[in-house]
Enzyme design. Structure first.
Site, PDB file in Angstrom:
ATOM      1  N   TYR A 159     -13.743 -30.499  72.273  1.00 40.17           N
ATOM      2  CA  TYR A 159     -14.975 -30.987  72.908  1.00 40.17           C
ATOM      3  C   TYR A 159     -15.483 -32.232  72.186  1.00 40.17           C
ATOM      4  O   TYR A 159     -16.661 -32.426  72.000  1.00 40.17           O
ATOM      5  CB  TYR A 159     -16.026 -29.878  72.938  1.00 40.17           C
ATOM      6  CG  TYR A 159     -15.518 -28.654  73.654  1.00 40.17           C
ATOM      7  CD1 TYR A 159     -15.198 -28.709  75.003  1.00 40.17           C
ATOM      8  CD2 TYR A 159     -15.310 -27.455  72.971  1.00 40.17           C
ATOM      9  CE1 TYR A 159     -14.694 -27.602  75.665  1.00 40.17           C
ATOM     10  CE2 TYR A 159     -14.805 -26.343  73.628  1.00 40.17           C
ATOM     11  CZ  TYR A 159     -14.501 -26.423  74.968  1.00 40.17           C
ATOM     12  OH  TYR A 159     -13.995 -25.333  75.619  1.00 40.17           O
ATOM     13  N   HIS A 212     -19.772 -29.633  76.994  1.00 42.99           N
ATOM     14  CA  HIS A 212     -20.030 -28.502  76.098  1.00 42.99           C
ATOM     15  C   HIS A 212     -21.342 -28.682  75.332  1.00 42.99           C
ATOM     16  O   HIS A 212     -21.455 -28.248  74.185  1.00 42.99           O
ATOM     17  CB  HIS A 212     -18.857 -28.320  75.121  1.00 42.99           C
ATOM     18  CG  HIS A 212     -18.417 -26.887  74.986  1.00 42.99           C
ATOM     19  ND1 HIS A 212     -18.773 -26.101  73.918  1.00 42.99           N
ATOM     20  CD2 HIS A 212     -17.636 -26.121  75.781  1.00 42.99           C
ATOM     21  CE1 HIS A 212     -18.240 -24.902  74.059  1.00 42.99           C
ATOM     22  NE2 HIS A 212     -17.549 -24.881  75.180  1.00 42.99           N
ATOM     23  N   HIS A 312     -17.613 -19.211  85.106  1.00 41.51           N
ATOM     24  CA  HIS A 312     -16.919 -19.386  83.826  1.00 41.51           C
ATOM     25  C   HIS A 312     -15.732 -18.413  83.766  1.00 41.51           C
ATOM     26  O   HIS A 312     -15.882 -17.234  84.075  1.00 41.51           O
ATOM     27  CB  HIS A 312     -17.915 -19.051  82.707  1.00 41.51           C
ATOM     28  CG  HIS A 312     -17.473 -19.455  81.339  1.00 41.51           C
ATOM     29  ND1 HIS A 312     -17.801 -18.722  80.219  1.00 41.51           N
ATOM     30  CD2 HIS A 312     -16.741 -20.511  80.901  1.00 41.51           C
ATOM     31  CE1 HIS A 312     -17.295 -19.332  79.146  1.00 41.51           C
ATOM     32  NE2 HIS A 312     -16.656 -20.414  79.530  1.00 41.51           N
ATOM     33  N   ASP A 316     -11.880 -15.628  76.488  1.00 39.56           N
ATOM     34  CA  ASP A 316     -12.614 -14.487  75.915  1.00 39.56           C
ATOM     35  C   ASP A 316     -13.358 -13.718  77.003  1.00 39.56           C
ATOM     36  O   ASP A 316     -14.575 -13.560  76.987  1.00 39.56           O
ATOM     37  CB  ASP A 316     -13.537 -14.916  74.761  1.00 39.56           C
ATOM     38  CG  ASP A 316     -14.439 -16.094  75.099  1.00 39.56           C
ATOM     39  OD1 ASP A 316     -14.206 -16.746  76.128  1.00 39.56           O
ATOM     40  OD2 ASP A 316     -15.372 -16.352  74.320  1.00 39.56           O
ATOM     41  N   GLU A 339     -12.650 -21.377  87.299  1.00 36.57           N
ATOM     42  CA  GLU A 339     -11.970 -21.705  86.039  1.00 36.57           C
ATOM     43  C   GLU A 339     -10.965 -20.588  85.734  1.00 36.57           C
ATOM     44  O   GLU A 339     -11.285 -19.416  85.798  1.00 36.57           O
ATOM     45  CB  GLU A 339     -12.998 -21.795  84.899  1.00 36.57           C
ATOM     46  CG  GLU A 339     -12.373 -22.163  83.559  1.00 36.57           C
ATOM     47  CD  GLU A 339     -13.412 -22.318  82.444  1.00 36.57           C
ATOM     48  OE1 GLU A 339     -14.450 -21.626  82.507  1.00 36.57           O
ATOM     49  OE2 GLU A 339     -13.179 -23.122  81.532  1.00 36.57           O
TER      50      GLU A 339
END
Ligand code: MG
Length: 417
Positions: A159, A212, A312, A316, A339
């Site tokens: 980022y 971000h 999103h 994770d 995404e």
């Protein structure tokens, strides 16, 4: 006639098949063999979420009617009096998704059917590319093009701060370690990158770029305006969630489509952005807002205001939540793009390093399937994902404190990660 089925037990399965902590919740019912799976993954706080579920939500929920999803969600949401915390919302999501899974199994329908039925056969996804040079990034873009992918998130050096955790020579003496971001350099390089990509590859691909939240509102606007000629699909998280009031100012000056929301966990954070048309895409993290029950309401609200969804979908997040995203995408007329961080095929970087990937597929079965740029659900009842608990136990989670969130500006002070 409605079957009376109640919650008999709640279990938590923590597993890290590919090194990322995943938390899956299993809700067992009064009917033999009928259970549901949910996702409560908060990768950096998995033990806190586990405790929240087992010590507080489990005693609250045992004996409750599995079919009363709205009642059960509200009950969990207001039980601690203080609401909307990340640990709490993920814990609630674990049970909420499991209840949708159970409802689908009871109805013998995939969840997208319960949500009104599919308005599309499959879901277009965006994948991630990241490289140190334009050449490397062009290679990756062409690789994904060959797989049929039409949307790509393009970054260079994460980022903008790279991955090196040491303080650079330009920082003050004694400056602490962290990921140092030179925002001016990041903006310059990002604009140059998209200029070269469009020159080399034309305008066919839909590109996304993720800021971000790392730069100031004025810098984000400078970046957005400079990127206008390259026709991005959207600019992701251009502003931190605490500074979204700046979007009005942004909107007045810049035509780039805006996507925001992966850190949101409170309705106050998304409501104003949607009803005031300040963003083009809402992209909350399904488990972080409390599961499918609130997420489907966000999708419907957004649709009323011409805002599309781009949930999103990071690494994770367990396959159970990825599946829930896909079910919601299928049933949402105002869906934009999903995404997809690369469950399958293995992501380009890992493939290049020739590391072993695929342990995720030994633990979970029934993942939505990636084919030619689209992700397809399976048509099993419920969310369609199962977990092999024996395999899951082979990959224990790590309780290490994460460090990647220690992002610093040029003078060494922390900036948002
Ligand atoms: Mg993002």
């Amino acid at each position: 006639m409605t079957r009376k089925v109640t919650i008999r037990d709640i279990e938590v399965i923590n597993t890290a098949p590919e090194g990322i902590n995943l938390t899956v919740v299993k809700v067992l019912t009064s009917e033999d063999g009928l259970y549901g799976l949910g996702c409560a993954t908060f990768a950096y706080r998995h033990e806190a979420v586990t405790t929240y579920i087992l010590k507080y939500l489990k005693p609250l929920m045992i004996g409750r009617d599995v079919s009363a999803i709205e009642e059960n969600w509200a009950l969990m949401h207001q039980n601690a009096y203080w609401r909307n915390g990340g640990v709490e919302n993920n814990a609630i999501s674990g049970i909420d998704l499991a209840l949708w899974d159970i409802k689908g199994k009871m109805a013998d329908m995939p969840v997208y059917d319960l949500l009104g039925g599919a308005v599309r056969k499959a879901v277009p996804v965006y994948r991630h590319v990241d490289g140190a040079s334009v050449e490397e990034i062009v290679d990756q873009v062409q690789y994904y093009q060959s797989l049929g992918v039409r949307h790509l998130r393009v970054q260079s050096g994460g980022y903008g701060g790279g991955l090196d955790m040491r303080a650079p020579a330009s920082a003050p003496r004694g400056a602490l370690d962290g990921i140092y971001l030179n925002s001016r350099e990041y903006i310059r390089k990002t604009v140059a990158l998209f200029d070269k990509l469009r020159e080399r590859l034309g305008f066919e691909m839909d590109f996304v770029h993720d800021v971000h939240e790392r730069i100031t509102p004025a810098e984000a606007l400078t970046l957005g305006k400079a990127l206008e000629p390259y026709q991005l699909f959207f600019l992701e998280d251009a502003l931190p969630l605490d500074q979204t009031a700046w979007f009005q100012h942004f909107r007045n000056q810049c035509a780039i489509p805006l996507a925001e929301g992966e850190l949101f966990n409170n309705p106050a954070e998304w409501r104003q952005l949607i009803v005031n048309h300040l963003i083009d895409f809402i992209r909350v993290h399904l488990t972080q807002v409390g599961g499918l029950t609130p997420a489907r309401k966000i999708a419907i609200l957004a649709g009323e205001f011409g805002v599309r969804t781009a949930w999103h979908g990071p690494g994770d997040m367990s396959p159970v939540a990825h599946a829930a995203n896909i079910h919601l995408d299928l049933a949402s007329p105002n869906f934009g793009v999903q995404e997809w961080s690369g469950i399958e095929p293995p992501n380009f970087v890992i493939q290049k390093l020739n590391e072993k990937k695929g342990a995720l597929l030994e633990v979970f079965d029934g993942l939505p399937e990636f084919k030619d740029g689209y992700v397809y659900p399976n048509d099993r009842p419920g969310l369609g994902v199962t977990i092999n608990e024996k395999e899951a136990a082979k990959y224990p989670c790590s309780a290490d404190v994460t460090t990647w969130t220690q992002t610093r500006g040029r003078d060494g002070a922390l900036v948002l990660p």
